[in-house]
Design an enzyme around this catalytic site. Structure first.
Site, short mmCIF file in Angstrom:
data_model
loop_
_atom_site.label_atom_id
_atom_site.label_comp_id
_atom_site.label_asym_id
_atom_site.label_seq_id
_atom_site.Cartn_x
_atom_site.Cartn_y
_atom_site.Cartn_z
N SER A 50 0.77 -1.25 0.00
CA SER A 50 0.00 0.00 0.00
C SER A 50 0.80 1.29 0.00
O SER A 50 0.27 2.35 -0.30
CB SER A 50 -0.95 0.01 1.20
OG SER A 50 -0.25 -0.29 2.39
N GLY A 52 5.11 3.14 -0.29
CA GLY A 52 6.55 2.98 -0.49
C GLY A 52 6.93 2.01 -1.58
O GLY A 52 6.35 2.00 -2.67
N TYR A 53 7.90 1.16 -1.27
CA TYR A 53 8.43 0.23 -2.27
C TYR A 53 7.42 -0.85 -2.66
O TYR A 53 7.40 -1.29 -3.80
CB TYR A 53 9.72 -0.42 -1.75
CG TYR A 53 10.94 0.46 -1.94
CD1 TYR A 53 11.21 1.05 -3.18
CD2 TYR A 53 11.83 0.70 -0.91
CE1 TYR A 53 12.33 1.84 -3.37
CE2 TYR A 53 12.96 1.49 -1.09
CZ TYR A 53 13.20 2.06 -2.32
OH TYR A 53 14.32 2.84 -2.52
N GLU A 75 -4.33 -1.37 6.64
CA GLU A 75 -4.64 0.05 6.57
C GLU A 75 -6.00 0.33 7.18
O GLU A 75 -6.76 -0.59 7.48
CB GLU A 75 -4.60 0.53 5.10
CG GLU A 75 -3.26 0.33 4.40
CD GLU A 75 -2.14 1.21 4.92
OE1 GLU A 75 -2.40 2.09 5.78
OE2 GLU A 75 -0.99 1.02 4.49
N LEU A 139 7.18 -5.88 3.77
CA LEU A 139 6.58 -5.48 5.04
C LEU A 139 7.56 -4.66 5.87
O LEU A 139 8.72 -5.01 5.97
CB LEU A 139 6.17 -6.70 5.87
CG LEU A 139 4.92 -7.48 5.49
CD1 LEU A 139 4.61 -8.49 6.58
CD2 LEU A 139 3.73 -6.58 5.24
N ALA A 140 7.05 -3.59 6.47
CA ALA A 140 7.82 -2.87 7.49
C ALA A 140 6.86 -2.67 8.65
O ALA A 140 5.81 -2.04 8.48
CB ALA A 140 8.31 -1.53 6.96
N TYR A 235 22.53 0.83 11.68
CA TYR A 235 21.70 0.06 10.75
C TYR A 235 22.29 -1.34 10.53
O TYR A 235 21.91 -2.28 11.21
CB TYR A 235 21.50 0.83 9.44
CG TYR A 235 20.25 0.38 8.73
CD1 TYR A 235 19.01 0.94 9.04
CD2 TYR A 235 20.27 -0.66 7.81
CE1 TYR A 235 17.84 0.49 8.44
CE2 TYR A 235 19.11 -1.12 7.21
CZ TYR A 235 17.90 -0.54 7.53
OH TYR A 235 16.74 -1.00 6.95
#
Length: 400
Positions: A50, A52-53, A75, A139-140, A235
């Site tokens: 939904s 971004g990438y 969402e 997924l994030a 990171y």
């Protein structure tokens, strides 16, 4: 209602449905103007579709390869009095544009980590598509409820083995600020790997494979970020990095499974961009503001859609993919150009409150951030009355 941006920390709490639609249309126009993706996928599942990438992957597949797409995301719709999430509006717009083009486009709203959503996805593929030939995992998430134990685990952004002090931008006050991060505990590292690592990707592929809904020759890719030395302490060498390294481990068994049917599995490395996920990482707004400045001056700046369309065309479906020694597909080589990184490092310690807008492209960063939520899009009348209650006609909503 008339909707204006209201930012709190690294989230904009309002979203603009017309702006989100215009943003999706801009990305579609980019893909269609750059020509079809030869030998591209035809039936695609995007997990995390939904924003971004993930959204860029769905757009690239549909409008670059003419693919039917099934998207999974988590969402919230709007109501007459309150805007929904940007991802809801993005997906509503995408489905409308794809349907107008005669493409199948359907979405499942729910927790992608759950067994329930995996089963609903499998049932929908069987009913509507038969089989899929590409699975994109994008997924994030800050936390995950493990489907087998029921335990809710959180991810943490911390260094490992040492305290790290680094510079960043306080995006609310627009000042340079030093941040100190204490090292992650082993429990925090394990939690981050459980949320952001490769276990759920593997669970998805195992479930799809067992259900017989992966086509012969099917491919899968999961998106990752590696970055360069300047971001490594928090990171790649930190808790998130451990999760990213877990992707590199899990992809090997996934690749073996798909290779048995002529398929493939790859981790794809993408460049740093402004997303809701990256804006939450303390040093990223400063890094991105400097990177944008340097890459725009070099003429190599790219956003999500440029990155993912290029990844599809050149590597996922290209004759000579950009592969590194670990077998990852690389789309981040322009960011990691030694000249680009050298300039970013040189400017890093020179940035002050006074020269923030001069030495960096913080203005461009802020624009990109607001664009995530449907603001700052050319041609949108933000003084016009809009209806925040936008429907997605054929959505399968597991949250209600």
């Amino acid at each position: 209602m008339i909707i204006k941006p209201r930012v709190r920390g690294f989230i904009c709490v309002t979203t603009h449905p017309v702006g989100c639609e215009a943003n999706v249309k801009e990305q579609i126009d980019y893909v269609t103007s750059h020509g079809p993706i030869a030998n591209g996928p035809k039936k695609v599942l995007v997990i995390g579709a939904s924003t971004g990438y993930g959204l860029a992957a769905r757009i690239s597949a549909a409008f670059g390869a003419g693919a039917d797409t099934l998207g999974v995301f988590f969402e919230r719709p709007g109501s007459e009095t309150k805007p929904g999430t940007a991802g809801w509006y993005n997906s509503a717009a995408f489905e409308r544009f794809a349907t107008e083009k005669g493409l199948y486009a359907r979405s499942i709203n729910g927790d992608a980590f759950s067994d329930q959503v995996k089963q609903v996805t499998i049932d929908t593929i069987k009913q509507d598509l038969g089989k899929v030939d590409l699975v994109v995992y994008s997924l994030a998430a800050p936390r995950r409820t493990h489907p087998k134990t029921g335990e809710t685990i959180s991810s943490t952004l911390k260094p490992i083995g040492k305290t790290v002090t680094f510079r960043g931008i306080d995006t609310d006050k627009e000042v340079i600020r030093e941040t100190v991060l204490e090292p992650a505990t082993q429990e925090e590292i394990d939690g981050t790997v459980a949320v952001m690592g490769g276990e759920d990707w593997q669970m998805w592929i195992d479930a799809l494979d067992e259900a017989g809904v992966l086509a012969d020759g099917a491919k899968t890719t999961a998106f990752t970020y590696l970055g360069e030395q300047i971001t490594h302490d928090i990171y790649w060498n930190g808790s998130i990095g451990e999760a990213k390294k877990d992707l590199d481990k899990k992809v090997l068994s996934i690749r073996d499974k798909l290779a048995a049917h002529g398929g493939d599995a790859r981790v794809s490395v993408l460049k740093a961009v402004v997303t809701q996920a990256s804006s939450a990482i303390p040093m990223m707004p400063l890094y991105l503001s400097l990177l944008f400045k340097v890459m725009k001056e070099a003429g190599t700046h790219e956003g999500c859609i440029e990155q993912v369309y290029g990844l599809f065309k050149d590597s996922l479906y290209g004759a000579t993919p950009h592969l590194d020694d670990e077998g990852r597909l690389r789309a981040d080589y322009k960011e990691l150009d030694p000249q680009i990184q050298k300039k970013v490092v040189e400017l890093w310690d020179q940035v002050t409150n006074e020269n923030l807008y001069e030495l960096t492209d913080f203005a461009g960063y802020k624009t990109d951030f607001l664009r995530l939520f449907g603001f700052e899009i050319a041609g949108v009348d933000y003084d016009a009355d809009v209806n925040p209650d936008v429907k997605i006609p054929r959505i399968i909503d597991t949250t209600v």
